[in-house]
Every structure is written in structure tokens, then in C-alpha cells.
Design a protein around this motif. Sequence first.
Motif, PDB file in Angstrom:
ATOM      1  N   SER A 103       0.835  -1.210   0.000  1.00  0.00           N
ATOM      2  CA  SER A 103       0.000   0.000   0.000  1.00  0.00           C
ATOM      3  C   SER A 103       0.863   1.250   0.000  1.00  0.00           C
ATOM      4  O   SER A 103       1.990   1.236   0.506  1.00  0.00           O
ATOM      5  CB  SER A 103      -0.884   0.047   1.251  1.00  0.00           C
ATOM      6  N   TRP A 104       0.320   2.308  -0.556  1.00  0.00           N
ATOM      7  CA  TRP A 104       0.928   3.638  -0.480  1.00  0.00           C
ATOM      8  C   TRP A 104      -0.123   4.571   0.108  1.00  0.00           C
ATOM      9  O   TRP A 104      -1.307   4.445  -0.223  1.00  0.00           O
ATOM     10  CB  TRP A 104       1.287   4.182  -1.862  1.00  0.00           C
ATOM     11  N   LEU A 105       0.308   5.515   0.925  1.00  0.00           N
ATOM     12  CA  LEU A 105      -0.610   6.543   1.420  1.00  0.00           C
ATOM     13  C   LEU A 105      -0.091   7.884   0.928  1.00  0.00           C
ATOM     14  O   LEU A 105       1.012   8.289   1.302  1.00  0.00           O
ATOM     15  CB  LEU A 105      -0.666   6.517   2.950  1.00  0.00           C
ATOM     16  N   VAL A 106      -0.859   8.546   0.065  1.00  0.00           N
ATOM     17  CA  VAL A 106      -0.488   9.891  -0.387  1.00  0.00           C
ATOM     18  C   VAL A 106      -1.430  10.850   0.340  1.00  0.00           C
ATOM     19  O   VAL A 106      -2.585  11.058  -0.067  1.00  0.00           O
ATOM     20  CB  VAL A 106      -0.591  10.023  -1.920  1.00  0.00           C
ATOM     21  N   ALA A 107      -0.937  11.408   1.442  1.00  0.00           N
ATOM     22  CA  ALA A 107      -1.809  12.128   2.373  1.00  0.00           C
ATOM     23  C   ALA A 107      -2.088  13.575   1.955  1.00  0.00           C
ATOM     24  O   ALA A 107      -3.136  14.119   2.301  1.00  0.00           O
ATOM     25  CB  ALA A 107      -1.193  12.098   3.768  1.00  0.00           C
ATOM     26  N   ASP A 108      -1.171  14.202   1.207  1.00  0.00           N
ATOM     27  CA  ASP A 108      -1.325  15.609   0.828  1.00  0.00           C
ATOM     28  C   ASP A 108      -2.546  15.778  -0.089  1.00  0.00           C
ATOM     29  O   ASP A 108      -2.569  15.237  -1.203  1.00  0.00           O
ATOM     30  CB  ASP A 108      -0.038  16.050   0.104  1.00  0.00           C
ATOM     31  N   PRO A 109      -3.564  16.531   0.341  1.00  0.00           N
ATOM     32  CA  PRO A 109      -4.777  16.657  -0.477  1.00  0.00           C
ATOM     33  C   PRO A 109      -4.536  17.346  -1.818  1.00  0.00           C
ATOM     34  O   PRO A 109      -5.347  17.225  -2.733  1.00  0.00           O
ATOM     35  CB  PRO A 109      -5.732  17.480   0.392  1.00  0.00           C
ATOM     36  N   ASN A 110      -3.420  18.073  -1.951  1.00  0.00           N
ATOM     37  CA  ASN A 110      -3.126  18.753  -3.223  1.00  0.00           C
ATOM     38  C   ASN A 110      -2.258  17.916  -4.163  1.00  0.00           C
ATOM     39  O   ASN A 110      -1.975  18.345  -5.277  1.00  0.00           O
ATOM     40  CB  ASN A 110      -2.421  20.088  -2.946  1.00  0.00           C
ATOM     41  N   ALA A 111      -1.824  16.746  -3.711  1.00  0.00           N
ATOM     42  CA  ALA A 111      -0.972  15.892  -4.557  1.00  0.00           C
ATOM     43  C   ALA A 111      -1.812  15.216  -5.635  1.00  0.00           C
ATOM     44  O   ALA A 111      -2.987  14.918  -5.407  1.00  0.00           O
ATOM     45  CB  ALA A 111      -0.289  14.837  -3.692  1.00  0.00           C
ATOM     46  N   PRO A 112      -1.193  14.956  -6.806  1.00  0.00           N
ATOM     47  CA  PRO A 112      -1.979  14.325  -7.885  1.00  0.00           C
ATOM     48  C   PRO A 112      -2.519  12.946  -7.503  1.00  0.00           C
ATOM     49  O   PRO A 112      -3.582  12.548  -7.973  1.00  0.00           O
ATOM     50  CB  PRO A 112      -0.986  14.221  -9.051  1.00  0.00           C
ATOM     51  N   GLY A 113      -1.804  12.246  -6.648  1.00  0.00           N
ATOM     52  CA  GLY A 113      -2.234  10.887  -6.302  1.00  0.00           C
ATOM     53  C   GLY A 113      -2.884  10.788  -4.945  1.00  0.00           C
ATOM     54  O   GLY A 113      -2.907   9.704  -4.342  1.00  0.00           O
ATOM     55  N   HIS A 114      -3.453  11.913  -4.437  1.00  0.00           N
ATOM     56  CA  HIS A 114      -4.048  11.901  -3.095  1.00  0.00           C
ATOM     57  C   HIS A 114      -4.969  10.690  -2.903  1.00  0.00           C
ATOM     58  O   HIS A 114      -5.879  10.461  -3.688  1.00  0.00           O
ATOM     59  CB  HIS A 114      -4.849  13.189  -2.882  1.00  0.00           C
ATOM     60  N   GLY A 115      -4.709   9.919  -1.848  1.00  0.00           N
ATOM     61  CA  GLY A 115      -5.572   8.777  -1.560  1.00  0.00           C
ATOM     62  C   GLY A 115      -4.791   7.624  -0.964  1.00  0.00           C
ATOM     63  O   GLY A 115      -3.586   7.715  -0.705  1.00  0.00           O
ATOM     64  N   PHE A 116      -5.509   6.555  -0.735  1.00  0.00           N
ATOM     65  CA  PHE A 116      -4.943   5.330  -0.189  1.00  0.00           C
ATOM     66  C   PHE A 116      -4.803   4.357  -1.351  1.00  0.00           C
ATOM     67  O   PHE A 116      -5.778   4.036  -2.016  1.00  0.00           O
ATOM     68  CB  PHE A 116      -5.911   4.761   0.861  1.00  0.00           C
ATOM     69  N   HIS A 117      -3.571   3.903  -1.631  1.00  0.00           N
ATOM     70  CA  HIS A 117      -3.336   3.052  -2.801  1.00  0.00           C
ATOM     71  C   HIS A 117      -3.076   1.620  -2.353  1.00  0.00           C
ATOM     72  O   HIS A 117      -2.157   1.381  -1.581  1.00  0.00           O
ATOM     73  CB  HIS A 117      -2.088   3.516  -3.581  1.00  0.00           C
ATOM     74  N   ASP A 118      -3.839   0.696  -2.871  1.00  0.00           N
ATOM     75  CA  ASP A 118      -3.590  -0.726  -2.600  1.00  0.00           C
ATOM     76  C   ASP A 118      -3.293  -1.412  -3.925  1.00  0.00           C
ATOM     77  O   ASP A 118      -4.039  -1.245  -4.894  1.00  0.00           O
ATOM     78  CB  ASP A 118      -4.821  -1.379  -1.966  1.00  0.00           C
TER      79      ASP A 118
END
Length: 184
Positions: free
Chosen positions: A53-68
Amino acid sequence: MQLRLIFAACLALASTPGCAADSLAETFGSIVATNGTIHLPPAVRSRWQHLGSWLVADPNAPGHGFHDVYTQPDAAAYYRRHGRFPDGAMLVKQISAIRHAQLTTGAADYAGDAKVWFVMVKDAIGRFAGHRDWGDGWGWALFEAKNPQANVSQGYVAACRNCHLPAQSSDRVFVQGYPGLHAE
Ligand code: HEC
């Protein structure tokens, strides 16, 4: 229509031998049509191996979200033995909304509803030269929860290629995030 029937059968009987994309040999023919069109594999969460999993926590990042990220069990086993993905391997990255809760463990972030799925399909023999969704040894597709039947990617070069260049030396896969590819 035929594809829908296969998907429905697979959802009902998840362990059916030869079920769509349960085995690597089924990738080309059930998930990938003969013209190179890529479909979203059904029910990966319950049938495939979770790699990491990846966690992209910054709401302004292009990939914001929880990645599985998921792959077929056979593809993960092959990678653990040979250090590379076999023909027909599929990688599905599911991006979900991030939920937050104050739990007894502390302030916890966890995955909510699935929003989009990024899909890569390993093609070791260059089946679809010139097709916009295929390049550099993989097929590339993007699906959204509002209509999971349609690949909404603008094509590999336009939508995926540059961002995956940093992972060029590992076949364009960010393998450092996938403990499931390594023996315990
Ligand atoms: C903004 C940059 C960016 C774009 C655009 C992008 N990717 Fe990725 N992708 C990444 C990164 C970085 C990771 C791993 C880390 C993460 O998910 O945060 C990843 C992971 C993946 C994974 C999981 C397997 C792996 O390679 O690690 C798949 C599948 C995937 N991407 C498919 C695609 C497809 C298909 C497209 C085009 C439709 C695409 N990506 C576009 C940056 C991008």
C-alpha cells in the motif's frame, strides 16, 4: 457480452479453475480483447494477492488517496522465484478515499470507498505494437468507479509514461513498495 458472462461466472464461483484472469494464461482472451482493449479484472480484492500500500496524504498531490496494489497469486509467486513479472501478469492499483479516526491505537488513517483503478498488463512479446494503451512491455489502463467498464486513460504516452520513468530499472513498477513480492 461474452466477457460479461465470464465476469459474472467468476464473481459467483471465485475459485473456478481457468476463471477470468485467475491464471496468467487467461489474461489475453478474457481481460484483454484480441484488439488490445483492456478491461478491469473483476473482484481482485477477494481473489488476488495484496502486494502493498501507499498513502499519499497531501490533499493537493496528484495521487491523493490510499493506494492498494494487487496481482494474481501466480504472478507474485513467479516474481518471488525469478525476480521479474511473467507474461500475462496484471497489476491493479486501487485508489480509495482516506478516512480518519481516533482509535485506541492513535490517530488512524484508513481506506474508504474505491474511486479509481490503474491497471498494468505484462506483454512480454509485443502483441499490440502501435496501440496507444500498450508500450514498454505493458498494457496501461485507467478505470473509474462511476463506470468501471470503460478505460478512460488517454493512452500510455500521454497519461502514464513519464511518471513511471523513475521505475525504469525495475520494469516500470515501483517494486520497493511491495513486500508481497519477497519471500518472508
Ligand atoms: C503522477 C504520476 C503518475 C501517473 C500520471 C501515473 N502513475 Fe502509475 N504510479 C505512479 C507512482 C509513483 C506509483 C507508485 C507509488 C504510488 O502509488 O503512490 C504508481 C503505481 C502504479 C501501479 C502499481 C504498480 C507499480 O507500477 O508500482 C499501476 C498499476 C500504475 N501505476 C498504473 C498506471 C497507469 C495505467 C497510468 C496511466 C493511465 C499511470 N499509472 C499513471 C505514478 C504515476
